[in-house]
Motif scaffolding. Structure first.
Motif, PDB file in Angstrom:
ATOM      1  N   UNK A 217       0.816  -1.214   0.000  1.00 36.43           N
ATOM      2  CA  UNK A 217       0.000   0.000   0.000  1.00 36.43           C
ATOM      3  C   UNK A 217       0.851   1.267   0.000  1.00 36.43           C
ATOM      4  N   UNK A 218       2.066   1.188   0.543  1.00 38.51           N
ATOM      5  CA  UNK A 218       2.976   2.338   0.459  1.00 38.51           C
ATOM      6  C   UNK A 218       3.427   2.512  -0.986  1.00 38.51           C
ATOM      7  N   UNK A 219       3.723   1.397  -1.656  1.00 41.73           N
ATOM      8  CA  UNK A 219       4.140   1.477  -3.045  1.00 41.73           C
ATOM      9  C   UNK A 219       3.003   1.948  -3.952  1.00 41.73           C
ATOM     10  N   UNK A 220       1.794   1.830  -3.473  1.00 41.10           N
ATOM     11  CA  UNK A 220       0.629   2.252  -4.259  1.00 41.10           C
ATOM     12  C   UNK A 220       0.405   3.763  -4.211  1.00 41.10           C
ATOM     13  N   UNK A 221       1.068   4.465  -3.304  1.00 38.87           N
ATOM     14  CA  UNK A 221       0.772   5.878  -3.093  1.00 38.87           C
ATOM     15  C   UNK A 221       1.010   6.730  -4.334  1.00 38.87           C
ATOM     16  N   UNK A 222       2.112   6.479  -5.027  1.00 37.67           N
ATOM     17  CA  UNK A 222       2.390   7.272  -6.221  1.00 37.67           C
ATOM     18  C   UNK A 222       1.334   7.035  -7.301  1.00 37.67           C
ATOM     19  N   UNK A 223       0.903   5.785  -7.459  1.00 36.60           N
ATOM     20  CA  UNK A 223      -0.131   5.472  -8.448  1.00 36.60           C
ATOM     21  C   UNK A 223      -1.437   6.165  -8.069  1.00 36.60           C
ATOM     22  N   UNK A 224      -1.825   6.062  -6.813  1.00 34.01           N
ATOM     23  CA  UNK A 224      -3.060   6.684  -6.354  1.00 34.01           C
ATOM     24  C   UNK A 224      -3.061   8.183  -6.616  1.00 34.01           C
ATOM     25  N   UNK A 227      -2.149   9.121 -10.839  1.00 38.17           N
ATOM     26  CA  UNK A 227      -2.795   8.524 -12.011  1.00 38.17           C
ATOM     27  C   UNK A 227      -4.317   8.535 -11.892  1.00 38.17           C
ATOM     28  N   UNK A 228      -4.846   9.226 -10.875  1.00 40.46           N
ATOM     29  CA  UNK A 228      -6.289   9.318 -10.688  1.00 40.46           C
ATOM     30  C   UNK A 228      -6.719  10.783 -10.717  1.00 40.46           C
ATOM     31  N   UNK A 229      -7.498  11.119 -11.719  1.00 40.99           N
ATOM     32  CA  UNK A 229      -7.851  12.517 -11.958  1.00 40.99           C
ATOM     33  C   UNK A 229      -8.585  13.153 -10.785  1.00 40.99           C
ATOM     34  N   UNK A 275       7.948   8.931   8.622  1.00 41.29           N
ATOM     35  CA  UNK A 275       8.413  10.093   7.865  1.00 41.29           C
ATOM     36  C   UNK A 275       8.553   9.756   6.382  1.00 41.29           C
ATOM     37  N   UNK A 276       8.949   8.530   6.071  1.00 48.64           N
ATOM     38  CA  UNK A 276       9.018   8.099   4.675  1.00 48.64           C
ATOM     39  C   UNK A 276       7.625   8.103   4.044  1.00 48.64           C
ATOM     40  N   UNK A 277       6.636   7.632   4.793  1.00 50.65           N
ATOM     41  CA  UNK A 277       5.262   7.639   4.288  1.00 50.65           C
ATOM     42  C   UNK A 277       4.793   9.073   4.069  1.00 50.65           C
ATOM     43  N   UNK A 278       5.106   9.964   5.015  1.00 51.49           N
ATOM     44  CA  UNK A 278       4.739  11.381   4.867  1.00 51.49           C
ATOM     45  C   UNK A 278       5.277  11.946   3.554  1.00 51.49           C
ATOM     46  N   UNK A 279       6.513  11.629   3.230  1.00 49.46           N
ATOM     47  CA  UNK A 279       7.110  12.147   1.990  1.00 49.46           C
ATOM     48  C   UNK A 279       6.296  11.748   0.767  1.00 49.46           C
ATOM     49  N   UNK A 280       5.843  10.500   0.730  1.00 48.69           N
ATOM     50  CA  UNK A 280       5.085  10.023  -0.427  1.00 48.69           C
ATOM     51  C   UNK A 280       3.689  10.640  -0.475  1.00 48.69           C
ATOM     52  N   UNK A 281       3.109  10.920   0.690  1.00 48.92           N
ATOM     53  CA  UNK A 281       1.799  11.564   0.744  1.00 48.92           C
ATOM     54  C   UNK A 281       1.899  13.021   0.293  1.00 48.92           C
ATOM     55  N   UNK A 282       2.991  13.700   0.668  1.00 46.78           N
ATOM     56  CA  UNK A 282       3.072  15.154   0.501  1.00 46.78           C
ATOM     57  C   UNK A 282       3.855  15.615  -0.726  1.00 46.78           C
ATOM     58  N   UNK A 283       4.650  14.763  -1.346  1.00 49.09           N
ATOM     59  CA  UNK A 283       5.550  15.194  -2.410  1.00 49.09           C
ATOM     60  C   UNK A 283       4.804  15.672  -3.656  1.00 49.09           C
ATOM     61  N   UNK A 284       5.513  16.480  -4.448  1.00 51.81           N
ATOM     62  CA  UNK A 284       4.989  16.898  -5.745  1.00 51.81           C
ATOM     63  C   UNK A 284       5.242  15.796  -6.777  1.00 51.81           C
ATOM     64  N   UNK A 285       4.562  15.902  -7.907  1.00 58.23           N
ATOM     65  CA  UNK A 285       4.732  14.900  -8.954  1.00 58.23           C
ATOM     66  C   UNK A 285       6.160  14.959  -9.498  1.00 58.23           C
ATOM     67  N   UNK A 286       6.875  13.822  -9.500  1.00 56.41           N
ATOM     68  CA  UNK A 286       8.235  13.830 -10.039  1.00 56.41           C
ATOM     69  C   UNK A 286       8.245  13.972 -11.558  1.00 56.41           C
TER      70      UNK A 286
END
Length: 514
Positions: A217-224, A227-229, A275-286
């Motif tokens: 589910x952590x690896x799913x964060x970027x997809x969520x 890739x979802x309008x 903190x690693x999870x926070x980064x994936x939740x808060x980061x901008x699109x790479x």
């Protein structure tokens, strides 16, 4: 299809380019995986089972791979195999004994100390013998060293590897090392450790593992997120009131009191995993999915975090923690912490990120809870029932669900809180979710550093928490006692309310049953 046939089919479908960090250049040299600290708990419970599962799925073909265990304990190959055997069959009992036996035959054990040449010279001799037996071209072989060891021995072990066990030349082969957390105890010790290892290996050779980054589910964060309008316009300060990232265990230190007391819940869980999870939740699109582009955006988040305020921290220690004979009688180590972080950028200004972790609590779970703001002009008077929330359950019972208001079925126009639910156990009944260590070890073999912590990322993370940790270590901040089996200190709930979190009453998410 039986599990033995499945393993065989997966092995038959194995492609050599699945090992490659470069999709266009298959790696053909043999692979040697060295588990240092092979007789320890981490290796037996996590590392070797992960390697076994990769073997069953065809990612470690026996004609190319050999596994070496290294530790100080003086035991034979068969004694190490016997120690590992029980963890392999208990992890996934469907694996036939034939697969277990074949995997164990890939393992050879070498005994030696972690700071003397003799053991590592013998290890290199055994690895070279394996490479020669596979007719691997000199310089094309691959050597992966997994340090399932305390960080205190990392520098000496890395020096020995560098001096005696490196791949001899660069003809498509490589040498990589995997180091486990904790990476130091504060900014100074982490930087010292990074410098010592950095003098011996280049950054692309170093894989700092945080197993939370391997969770499905952590690896799913970027997809969520990207890739979802319908998430794109909502994921900002205009719509989100607060974000909680929670880790709860319903048991205490259970024999690990001495180790845990040296670190505490913030170092053990919050400063790295959450903190690693926070980064994936808060980061901008790479810019792309290249590992460096993703890690660049994570570092930007960490560098935007404001200093932690003492009034936005609640520490706790469960009653009975000090009864452990390995824990000092006057220990000030927190077993519970709630910390509020603020990200100073355009997207997240004013949104509290609440990191919460604790042991001996009322339940066991890890989740991300994104709480949205109240509906303006609420004509249905739903406010008392709770807010919309998007919840990502990391463990156990992996799921994603959106809490929303719906009409209560019946003749009356009344509302009730319900959910749109994607529960993995129900939706993906015939899919085995891999363990985090499987995925991360495979990423290391493939040369993909996306889910590993970069040196500047590690530094930025420690910069956030080191001042707070020093105040705790110096006794300036005291943990509040709480009863085992509770929610933790009541002051933590009060802090959440001050931060704007609205607790839902009368609604409980129930994982669907098959």
């Amino acid at each position: 299809m039986g599990s033995g046939e499945w393993c065989l089919q997966k092995r038959d479908s194995f492609r050599t380019d699945s090992f490659s960090g470069n999709e266009n250049v298959p790696e053909i040299g043999c692979l040697s995986i060295v588990v240092l600290g092979a007789s320890g708990d981490l290796a037996k419970k996590k590392t070797f089972p992960a390697l076994f599962h990769l073997y069953c799925q065809g990612f470690l073909p026996p004609n190319e791979v050999h596994i070496f265990g290294y530790a100080r304990t003086k035991i034979s190959d068969d004694e190490l195999r016997n120690r590992i055997h029980g963890y392999l069959v208990s992890e996934r009992s469907a694996s036939p004994s034939e697969d277990v036996s074949k995997f164990l035959q890939l393992i050879k054990y070498v005994s030696g100390t972690y700071d003397a040449a003799e053991g590592f010279q013998l290890l290199d001799k055994e690895i070279t013998k394996h490479e020669f037996s596979k007719s691997s071209q000199e310089g094309s072989s691959r050597r992966l060293f997994y340090l399932a060891l305390p960080p205190s021995v990392y520098p000496s072990v890395c020096r020995m590897i560098r001096k005696y066990c490196m791949n001899k030349s660069d003809l498509g082969g490589w040498t990589r090392i995997v180091v486990e957390k904790p990476f130091g105890k504060d900014l100074g010790s982490a930087e010292e450790l990074s410098s010592q290892i950095g003098e011996l290996f280049d950054e692309p050779q170093i894989y700092r593992i945080d197993h939370y980054l391997g969770k499905e589910l952590v690896q799913n964060l970027l997809v969520l997120r990207f890739s979802n309008r319908f998430f794109l316009p909502l994921w900002n300060r205009d719509n989100i009131d607060n974000v909680q990232i929670v880790f709860r265990e319903d048991f205490g230190t259970e024999g690990r009191g001495g180790y845990f007391d040296e670190y505490g819940i913030i170092r053990d869980i919050i400063q790295n995993h959450l903190l690693q999870v926070l980064c994936l939740v808060a980061m901008e699109k790479p810019v792309s999915l290249k590992p460096e582009h993703i890690r660049d955006e994570k570092v930007k988040v960490l560098q935007s975090v404001l200093p932690i305020k003492d009034e936005e921290v609640v520490l706790g220690q469960y009653e009975g923690y000090r009864d452990d004979p390995t824990v000092p009688d006057l220990s000030n180590t927190p077993t519970f912490a709630t910390v509020i972080l603020h990200i100073h950028n355009e997207r997240w200004e004013g949104v509290p990120f609440i990191l919460k972790a604790g042991k001996a609590l009322s339940s066991r779970k890890a989740e991300i809870r994104v709480q949205f703001k109240d509906v303006p002009g609420d004509i249905f008077k739903c406010k008392k029932q709770g807010r919309n929330e998007f919840v990502i359950r990391l463990q156990p019972s992996e799921a994603m669900y959106m809490k929303l208001m719906v009409k209560q079925p019946g003749l009356e126009m009344s509302t009730v809180q319900s959910e749109l639910d994607l529960s993995y156990r129900q939706r993906y009944q015939h899919v085995t979710i891999p363990e985090a260590y499987e995925r991360l070890i495979l990423d290391t073999i493939r040369g993909d550093q996306q889910h590993f912590v970069r040196r500047d990322e590690l530094k930025a993370a420690w910069e956030i928490f080191t001042p707070l940790l020093h105040r705790i270590d110096d006794g300036e901040m005291k943990p509040i006692p709480y009863k085992p089996g509770s929610r933790g200190p009541a002051e933590a709930d009060e802090l959440l309310a001050k931060a704007g979190y609205v607790q839902t009453h009368g609604y409980i998410w129930i994982p669907p049953t098959l």
